[in-house]
Design an enzyme around this catalytic site. Structure first.
Site, short mmCIF file in Angstrom:
data_model
loop_
_atom_site.label_atom_id
_atom_site.label_comp_id
_atom_site.label_asym_id
_atom_site.label_seq_id
_atom_site.Cartn_x
_atom_site.Cartn_y
_atom_site.Cartn_z
N CYS A 169 37.69 -56.87 -5.03
CA CYS A 169 38.37 -57.10 -6.31
C CYS A 169 38.17 -58.52 -6.82
CB CYS A 169 39.85 -56.80 -6.12
SG CYS A 169 40.88 -57.42 -7.43
N CYS B 208 37.00 -56.38 -9.88
CA CYS B 208 37.92 -56.52 -11.02
C CYS B 208 37.87 -57.87 -11.71
CB CYS B 208 39.35 -56.28 -10.59
SG CYS B 208 39.59 -55.05 -9.34
N LYS C 198 34.38 -58.98 -13.26
CA LYS C 198 33.94 -58.04 -14.30
C LYS C 198 34.83 -58.15 -15.53
CE LYS C 198 36.82 -54.21 -14.39
NZ LYS C 198 36.86 -53.22 -13.34
N TYR D 28 32.03 -45.94 -13.34
CA TYR D 28 32.63 -46.93 -14.20
C TYR D 28 32.02 -48.31 -13.97
CZ TYR D 28 35.88 -48.91 -10.72
OH TYR D 28 36.43 -49.55 -9.63
N GLU E 272 30.60 -50.35 -17.10
CA GLU E 272 31.20 -51.65 -17.39
C GLU E 272 30.14 -52.75 -17.39
OE1 GLU E 272 35.79 -51.05 -15.75
OE2 GLU E 272 34.33 -51.99 -14.44
N HIS F 16 55.07 -52.05 -35.33
CA HIS F 16 54.10 -52.03 -36.41
C HIS F 16 53.60 -53.44 -36.68
CE1 HIS F 16 52.15 -50.15 -39.75
NE2 HIS F 16 52.67 -51.00 -40.61
N GLU G 269 51.38 -47.81 -31.21
CA GLU G 269 52.32 -46.99 -31.97
C GLU G 269 51.75 -45.62 -32.30
OE1 GLU G 269 53.35 -48.36 -35.96
OE2 GLU G 269 51.44 -49.41 -36.14
#
Lengths: 554, 649
Positions: free
Chosen positions: B211, B216, B219, B352, B356, B624, B629
């Site tokens: 990681c 993680c 990347k 992935y 990525e 908003h 939302e």
């Protein structure tokens, strides 16, 4: 300066006339012979903002004959705009876009840390931004009109006032009158910025949020008076696009919001370049021969008078409801004499049972677009039998789009303590450093997160989190943290690596560890010290990038 | 370097009430109930069925297991009652001897009576205090004092020194470190062995595992660099003006990122030291059930013993086994510290990791091709996966579908050099060849379990994939050996999962906890140029589990406000939820393709953990103007077939 003020006329080159002409003719006819020209509707909505439009569209969807009236009284500086109300024209939409412009400025600065070679100088062109923002807003105005047409909602660009309980008289810009009547009437006229009454030159030389987004030229060196979220957001983006910006505040920032969070917001703004004049109240504004504005103020702390020269003075000292010109007394609709807001019950009904009020104009409601929309929809559904559900105004999330965004839902710490008592409230919190800040060498001193819960949580239905988030459009996720039951149990597995992770790590509580400092947690960096709280029940993790230790409030 | 690990030096308890890890707040002891007993009433109600007595015996079994763990996991374990004078005497005895002990106060546990019953079954002693020393039942107060006088107690205590450590963890990644820290917190003597075998391209790194070093963290930072490139393009539309010529400097970016990683490596070492965890930079291999051989970089061998072991060695990138792959290709192990810009790049794979890497390389302005054998993002929702791919394709990434590489040849050396790749179609005899500067393999990862002597001590692995099967408490078939993280069979390979599992494991082994790691509703985000966040089931999986007619899918395309002025693609961002019609429209799958998908998904995961329903989403007020939302206003169902494109606003 003010000569440059934008005067936005709806009659653009794009054929808005096509609608207006028939409307006007009818209006003319109506005015000529009110009895014959009066038009009847099932529902009449006064005010074409977020709430009004939502209500009108929903009612039309349910098969009703609906009319909406909307009329923008030009601001003292002559600014006006199209259909859609505050949010679309002079609120959420343009402010978030200008906020984005400011954030992009930060990103350009970040970029070189990430290997991008951007040649200096980097400059910002107000005109270009404003034009882009205004064009977007105009496309939204257009979209709203199309939507009304699609749903067969009659739209009148008239200024409405009550004649009696069921009748409203509308006046067009050119003075033609129309009479409209309806079984149900919804008032959704919203509010407009307040001008100070006793300050010389205030309305003559000052502008408000009604004007700022429509300026054709850069406001230049700006004084923002007030410390509402409108004031701080405007000051934030003005600073962000490189303008010399000063905020003058009388007392506290973001009244009604959590005060610790509010002070972090202003602290961050100060470190970002916004100047603050605290405890100061302006006394007069004079225009200098060169066109600049000289502002004089009283400094309450020192008791002295101060002066400064600015290009623009922006008032953001609050908003007043648009009720004065509605002739509410003719319909018998009661308002709160203190603030002129319309008194409503849980059904949104006013003192007159068939007249309702929603949105910013109604007393005691959060002044937010999504609440007005939902209230409008639910009202239409109740009126026309689709549902009996009442609007739930509790736990409404919101975000202040200051340079470091602040999102919150539920009670502030102050309110929590007032409602539940200090001894029953536990606050979990942490400073944290977003992973992206590390390489960009950004200061994360104000990145902070906190949430509180009730102690003795057999009934843990009050884990109301409130957060301060970094800038960068991250507020979106707050959406999901609307407190519900079981908040104490939900915090389990986390994402990685993103800031939101922090909310999943409530560890120690103030009660047992009150002496500890909520030390900085580097997202993607320093391992947390879980030795401090060996009994924590959720996730001190710490070793992993992205995890945040929520440590107690000292 | 070998550091003689100093045991954590907690001062001897000064009063009976303050025995180190022994005194645990009563709230926490409640967890001793464990399992079904601690379930919320709602869930229990749903579970309730004819099997109540079975449930009861299960609960009983759970208590028994907990007690056994406490007895085995503590040198001295005292079951007492806080008001009992005899108990106090025993505690004082151990305190005066300077011996750490653990206490369970039966009067402070919610189901103390239950615990006492089970304890009676185990020890044949009804009364408290009930003392165990080194897993041996000592008896009550009098027996303990007697043993102290005749030397039996001392003898029993000495036997404990048989093992060097309470716990040895093999692998200093996210899971291993989290477990180590937690165990050390609970007063245990812990060692972490971490050793990075250099990649075929000779890349190595520091403490912290995949990681932090090659996963993680780097990347996401490179992804951020690519996003900033996009921001630079947007910024002109928002009024920013500067010289059109913007170039990206790979070396500057990589150096900044590597500096950050070094600070993290350093931070981890510091923390281990502070926590009193012994860290040894050596390769660990089992030689006996309780003995491990640690081989340093220089080949020096040292042996350590421990009562318990945790395997947290993770995975490393897989190679294809074709000519030229190990010689000329790189993997994610090498990319993030590559000292030169990779140039024209072929990414092999559609995991992935592949997408990525391809995404950020393209975002930095490189010419990138992805070679895909079959489908994108296997096991992810395929509709979302295709949307991820098509956005990448629109933004300049080339896809070569249904091809697999056959050989990689070097045409020219250099930094980067020039490579020729031959590939053949998976569907026919067709072959293609291409010239690239860099070939990045991202075709999967293999567990690091085959060269650590597991066969010597009888730990079973899945021979096909090298993964370690464990029970629901992360225990392998050999009771004193546990495993966490990416080496586990059938568990998500995600840092936060490993962290959570490691920590909970330590608490179960050495604390009074029975909480198990919950592997359901684990959110994740794929940091492709357009981020894809998800939690819960993919649409395919939902149909498989619940049948198509029992689920309802709500979805919409959306246009982030920030994209409007920037003139970016309309009708590209997409939101989808999958609801179980026969369980109050409960949300069982959450998917979003859009900016900040990670941040958004995190929040909704919390809601899903609480049993989020469609109605609750409808009742939720939006913020908003944000992307999140959109989930409060989802109206169109997929089954209705209605148009979801956004017109105008």
């Amino acid at each position: 300066m003010m000569a440059a003020m934008a005067v936005v006329v709806l009659r653009g080159p794009r054929g808005h006339f096509r609608w207006r002409v028939p409307t006007c003719t009818r209006g003319v006819r109506g005015a000529a012979s009110p009895a014959g020209g009066q038009q009847d509707f099932d529902l009449l909505v006064i005010g074409g903002g977020s709430g009004g439009l939502a209500c009108a569209k929903e009612a039309a969807q349910l098969g009703k004959k609906v009319a909406v009236t909307d009329y923008v009284e030009p601001s003292p500086q002559g600014t006006r705009w199209g259909l859609g109300g505050t949010c679309v024209n002079v609120g959420c939409i343009p402010k978030k876009l200008m906020h984005q412009a400011a954030l992009l400025g930060d990103m350009i600065r970040d970029a070189h840390h990430y290997g991008w070679e951007v040649a200096q100088p980097v400059q910002h062109d107000w005109n270009k931004m404003a034009e882009a923002v205004q064009n977007h807003v105009k496309s939204l105005n257009w979209g709203h009109r199309v939507q009304l047409q699609d749903r067969k909602v009659k739209y009148f660009n008239i200024k409405a006032s009550f004649v009696d309980k069921h009748t409203v008289c509308g006046v067009t810009k050119s003075g033609k009158e129309t009479l409209l009547s309806a079984d149900h009437i919804v008032i959704a006229t919203g509010g407009r910025p307040k001008y100070p009454t006793h300050i010389e030159g205030a309305s003559e030389y000052g502008i408000t949020s009604d004007d700022i987004f429509w300026l054709k030229e850069s406001p230049g060196k700006t004084l923002v008076v007030g410390a509402s979220y409108v004031a701080l957001e405007c000051a934030g983006f003005l600073t962000g696009i490189g303008l010399d910006t000063t905020v003058m505040m009388r007392s506290i920032p973001l009244r009604g919001f959590d005060q610790q969070m509010s002070s972090l917001v202003t602290e961050h703004m100060e470190s970002h370049g916004t100047r603050f004049l605290k405890g100061c109240v302006p006394s007069r504004i004079e225009k200098l021969p060169a066109g600049q504005l000289q502002v004089t103020w009283d400094d309450h702390a020192s008791g002295k008078e101060g002066t400064g020269i600015f290009d623009t003075v922006l008032w953001a000292i609050g908003r007043v409801p648009e009720t004065r010109n509605l002739n509410l007394e003719k319909a018998g609709v009661n308002t709160n004499p203190k603030n002129q807001k319309i008194l409503v019950d849980a059904q949104e009904a006013t003192s007159v049972p068939h007249i309702f009020a929603i949105g910013d104009v109604a007393e005691g409601r959060p002044e937010l677009t999504p609440t007005a929309i939902m209230a409008g929809k639910l009202l239409a559904q109740r009126l026309y039998g689709k549902s009996s559900a009442l609007m739930d105004y509790s736990n409404v999330p919101t975000t202040v789009f200051t340079p470091l965004e602040y999102g919150c839902v539920g009670l502030s710490e102050e309110e929590a303590v007032t409602v539940h008592g200090q001894e029953h409230v536990e606050v979990y919190h942490a400073y944290y450093k977003p992973l992206e800040f590390t390489v960009a060498e950004r200061d994360a001193s104000q990145c902070y997160i906190k949430m509180w819960g009730l102690l003795y949580t057999g009934n843990a239905d009050s884990g109301h989190p409130s957060y301060l988030l970094r800038g960068g459009g991250q507020a979106a996720h707050l959406q999901a943290f609307r407190p519900g039951p079981y908040c104490d149990r939900l915090l389990r597995l986390k994402h990685h690596p993103c800031q939101t992770e922090g909310t999943h790590v409530p560890s120690p509580t103030r009660r047992l560890l009150s002496q500890l400092d909520p030390g900085l947690t580097d997202l993607g960096a320093s391992p947390g010290d879980s030795r401090r709280h060996p009994w924590s029940t959720v996730c001190p993790a710490g070793m992993a990038p992205g995890s945040i230790q929520l440590t107690p409030v000292p | 370097m070998e550091q003689p690990p100093s045991p954590p030096p907690p001062p001897p308890p000064t009063s009976p009430g303050l025995g180190k890890a022994g005194v645990v707040p009563s709230r926490r002891l409640g967890t001793v109930r464990g399992g079904p007993m601690s379930s919320p009433p709602e869930r229990r109600a749903r579970l309730s069925s004819p099997g109540t007595s079975r449930q009861f015996s299960e609960a009983r079994e759970e208590v028994r297991r907990r007690l056994r763990d406490l007895i085995e996991g503590n040198r001295v374990m005292i079951f007492s009652k806080s008001y009992c004078p005899h108990s106090t005497r025993v505690k004082e005895l151990f305190s005066s001897l300077g011996i750490d002990y653990n206490i369970l106060e039966l009067d402070q546990v919610d189901d103390g009576a239950n615990v006492q019953e089970v304890l009676t079954e185990i020890s044949n002693q009804k009364t408290v205090p009930n003392i165990f020393v080194n897993k041996v039942h000592m008896g009550g107060c009098d027996r303990t004092f007697q043993a102290h006088q005749n030397g039996l107690l001392q003898k029993l205590l000495q036997e404990d020194v048989a093992h060097d450590y309470d716990l040895i963890i093999i692998g200093g990644g996210s899971g291993g470190l989290s477990c180590a820290k937690e165990a050390a917190n609970l007063g245990k003597k812990v060692m972490v062995l971490d050793f990075v075998v250099p990649s075929p391209q000779d890349t190595t790194w520091g403490l912290g595992g995949t990681c932090v070093n090659v996963g993680c963290v780097p990347k996401k930072l490179m992804h951020q660099a690519a996003l900033l490139g996009q921001a630079l393009q947007d910024s002109r539309k928002f009024g920013w003006a500067y010289n059109q010529q913007v170039k990206h400097n790979w070396e500057a970016m990589t150096e900044a990122i590597q500096n950050h990683i070094s600070s993290l490596n350093w931070g981890y070492r510091l923390t281990l030291r502070e926590e009193g965890v012994a860290y040894v930079n050596s390769y660990g291999e089992f030689v006996e059930p309780h003995k491990i051989k640690a081989t340093s970089k220089k080949g020096q061998e040292t042996f350590y013993t421990a009562a318990k072991f945790v395997i947290a060695t993770g995975e490393r990138p897989r190679y294809l086994g074709i000519p030229g792959d190990k010689e000329y290709c790189i993997t994610s192990d090498d990319l993030f510290s590559l000292p030169y810009c990779p140039g024209r790049t072929l990414v092999v794979g559609a995991s992935y990791v592949a997408l990525e890497c391809a995404g950020f390389l393209a975002g930095l302005g490189l010419d990138v091709t992805v070679m895909v054998r079959s489908i994108l993002l296997r096991d992810f929702d395929q509709e979302m996966a295709e949307k991820v791919g098509s956005y990448m394709e629109q933004h300049g990434v080339k896809f070569l579908r249904k091809f697999i590489p056959v050989t990689v040849q070097q045409l020219e050396k250099g930094s980067p050099g020039i490579l020729k790749v031959m590939a053949r179609s998976t569907e026919g005899p067709e072959t293609v060849e291409g010239i690239y500067n860099t070939v990045l393999l991202a075709v999967g990862r293999d567990s690091c379990t085959r060269k650590m002597g597991l066969e010597k001590i009888g730990v079973k692995i899945n021979e096909k994939n090298g993964k370690i099967p464990v029970n629901d408490v992360e225990q392998t078939n050999v009771p004193h050996v546990y495993a966490i993280g990416d080496v586990l069979e059938g568990k998500p390979e995600l840092t936060p999962v490993a962290i959570q599992a490691g920590k909970l494991l330590a608490r179960r082994l050495f604390g009074a906890s029975s909480e198990k790691c919950d592997y359901t509703n684990v959110p994740t985000t794929v940091f492709t140029p357009l981020e894809y966040g998800c939690c819960g089931l993919s649409e395919e999986k939902a149909i498989e589990v619940y049948n198509k007619e029992n689920i309802e899918v709500y979805h919409t395309l959306f246009w982030p406000l920030e994209w409007t002025v920037a003139g970016r693609d309309n009708n590209t961002c997409y939101a989808k939820i999958i609801c179980n019609k026969f369980d109050s429209d409960r949300v069982i799958g959450f998917h979003i393709l859009g900016p900040n998908a990670g941040e958004i998904t995190q929040g909704f995961t919390a809601a899903m953990k609480c049993g989020l329903t469609k109605q609750q989403l409808n009742d939720t007020i939006g913020i908003h103007p944000t992307c999140g939302e959109i989930f409060t206003t989802l109206q169109i169902t997929k089954s209705s077939g209605l148009d979801i494109t956004q017109k105008g606003c």
